[in-house]
Scaffold this motif. Structure first.
Motif, short mmCIF file in Angstrom:
data_model
loop_
_atom_site.label_atom_id
_atom_site.label_comp_id
_atom_site.label_asym_id
_atom_site.label_seq_id
_atom_site.Cartn_x
_atom_site.Cartn_y
_atom_site.Cartn_z
N GLY A 8 17.69 -0.82 10.19
CA GLY A 8 17.10 -2.15 10.20
C GLY A 8 15.60 -2.12 10.40
O GLY A 8 14.86 -2.85 9.74
N ALA A 9 15.14 -1.27 11.31
CA ALA A 9 13.71 -1.16 11.55
C ALA A 9 12.98 -0.66 10.31
O ALA A 9 11.91 -1.17 9.94
CB ALA A 9 13.46 -0.21 12.73
N LEU A 10 13.56 0.31 9.63
CA LEU A 10 12.92 0.85 8.43
C LEU A 10 12.92 -0.16 7.30
O LEU A 10 11.92 -0.29 6.57
CB LEU A 10 13.63 2.14 8.00
N LEU A 11 14.00 -0.89 7.13
CA LEU A 11 14.07 -1.90 6.09
C LEU A 11 13.02 -2.98 6.32
O LEU A 11 12.39 -3.48 5.37
CB LEU A 11 15.47 -2.51 6.03
N LEU A 12 12.81 -3.34 7.57
CA LEU A 12 11.77 -4.33 7.88
C LEU A 12 10.39 -3.78 7.55
O LEU A 12 9.56 -4.46 6.94
CB LEU A 12 11.85 -4.70 9.37
N LEU A 13 10.15 -2.56 7.91
CA LEU A 13 8.82 -1.97 7.71
C LEU A 13 8.45 -1.82 6.24
O LEU A 13 7.28 -1.96 5.88
CB LEU A 13 8.75 -0.60 8.39
N VAL A 14 9.42 -1.56 5.40
CA VAL A 14 9.10 -1.40 3.98
C VAL A 14 9.21 -2.71 3.22
O VAL A 14 9.16 -2.73 1.99
CB VAL A 14 9.97 -0.32 3.31
N GLY A 15 9.39 -3.82 3.95
CA GLY A 15 9.17 -5.11 3.34
C GLY A 15 10.36 -5.83 2.77
O GLY A 15 10.20 -6.69 1.90
N THR A 16 11.56 -5.54 3.26
CA THR A 16 12.72 -6.26 2.73
C THR A 16 12.93 -7.59 3.43
O THR A 16 13.71 -8.41 2.98
CB THR A 16 14.00 -5.43 2.91
N GLY A 17 12.25 -7.76 4.57
CA GLY A 17 12.39 -9.01 5.29
C GLY A 17 13.50 -9.03 6.31
O GLY A 17 13.68 -10.01 7.02
N ARG A 18 14.27 -7.96 6.43
CA ARG A 18 15.33 -7.91 7.43
C ARG A 18 14.70 -7.82 8.81
O ARG A 18 13.79 -7.03 9.04
CB ARG A 18 16.25 -6.72 7.18
N GLN A 19 15.18 -8.61 9.75
CA GLN A 19 14.58 -8.68 11.07
C GLN A 19 15.22 -7.67 12.02
O GLN A 19 16.42 -7.41 11.95
CB GLN A 19 14.73 -10.09 11.66
N THR A 20 14.41 -7.12 12.91
CA THR A 20 14.91 -6.27 13.98
C THR A 20 14.22 -6.66 15.27
O THR A 20 13.30 -7.47 15.28
CB THR A 20 14.62 -4.78 13.71
N GLY A 21 14.64 -6.03 16.34
CA GLY A 21 14.02 -6.31 17.62
C GLY A 21 12.80 -5.47 17.91
O GLY A 21 12.25 -5.53 19.00
N TYR A 22 12.36 -4.65 16.95
CA TYR A 22 11.24 -3.75 17.18
C TYR A 22 9.92 -4.45 16.85
O TYR A 22 9.85 -5.30 15.98
CB TYR A 22 11.36 -2.48 16.33
N SER A 23 8.88 -4.05 17.56
CA SER A 23 7.54 -4.56 17.27
C SER A 23 6.58 -3.42 17.18
O SER A 23 6.87 -2.30 17.62
CB SER A 23 7.09 -5.54 18.37
#
Length: 222
Positions: free
Chosen positions: A204-219
């Motif tokens: 989930g964190a990686l998907l968010l970072l590469v721009g898929t828009g999936r949210q995670t609890g990481y900042s």
């Protein structure tokens, strides 16, 4: 827009700390002709260049690579993937995100650490023979060239300070794997844009970072 996640191998995908130490001890035992236990190795041996460790044990001169391969092949029988690896790679492939390994391991040694099913999920693998080693950015840039991905659309996950330096020099997002060799604080000091202290929802964190828009609890810089 094509995107990619690149990974270091040891300490990120493979739990190889014990194998690193066993390789050093086994090689030293064979070469020096006396028993060298893991406990006899200097502190921090798993993250220290092998030449320095072996010199401290009394071994000087060039390393016999055939003997090193024999010690490595035996020691890596004890390694295993971290439990999140297969799930993470499958999620990235399902999202049409390219993947690669960029490692200091030689090409011959990578299959000793990774099963065929995992290697099949990698679009390319950049090894020691292919490019100048990290902290130089060459290996990361080579992987991106092979994948046809711009640096701004890529993430590199590593567990050592040299990984973070290489990622930043290559212009990709530098992500620190806090479960690996160096630890979260060292990775943050080395310039990681994001440090993951554990692998919970790694995909989930990686998907968010590469721009898929999936949210995670990481900042950033957590």
């Amino acid at each position: 827009m094509k995107r990619a996640v690149l990974f270091d191998l040891d300490g990120v995908l493979v739990d190889s700390r014990s194998a690193q130490l066993a390789t050093l001890a086994g090689f030293a035992t064979s070469t020096l002709g006396r028993r060298v236990r893991v406990a006899d190795l200097p502190a921090g041996a798993e993250t220290t260049p092998r030449e320095h460790v072996l010199a401290e044990l009394g071994l000087s001169g060039a390393i016999n690579e055939e003997a090193w391969d024999a010690a490595t092949a035996t020691a890596t029988l004890t390694t295993g993937l971290f439990p999140f690896v297969a799930e993470t790679l499958a999620a990235l492939r399902a999202a049409d995100i390219a993947t690669s390994i960029v490692t200091l391991r030689g090409r011959q040694r990578v299959p000793w650490l990774l099963p065929p099913g995992v290697l099949d999920l990698m679009d390319t693998v950049v090894c020691f023979e292919d490019a100048a080693p990290k902290p130089a950015p060459d290996g990361i840039l080579l992987a991106l060239e092979r994948l046809g991905v711009e640096p701004g659309n890529a993430v590199f996950v590593g567990d050592m300070e040299s990984d973070m330096h290489a990622a930043r020099a290559a212009g990709v997002t530098a992500v620190g794997a806090g479960w690996g060799f160096a630890g979260p604080r060292a990775l943050a000091r080395a310039g990681a844009e994001l440090v993951l202290p554990h692998a919970e929802d790694f995909a989930g964190a990686l998907l968010l970072l590469v721009g898929t828009g999936r949210q995670t609890g990481y900042s950033k810089r957590s």
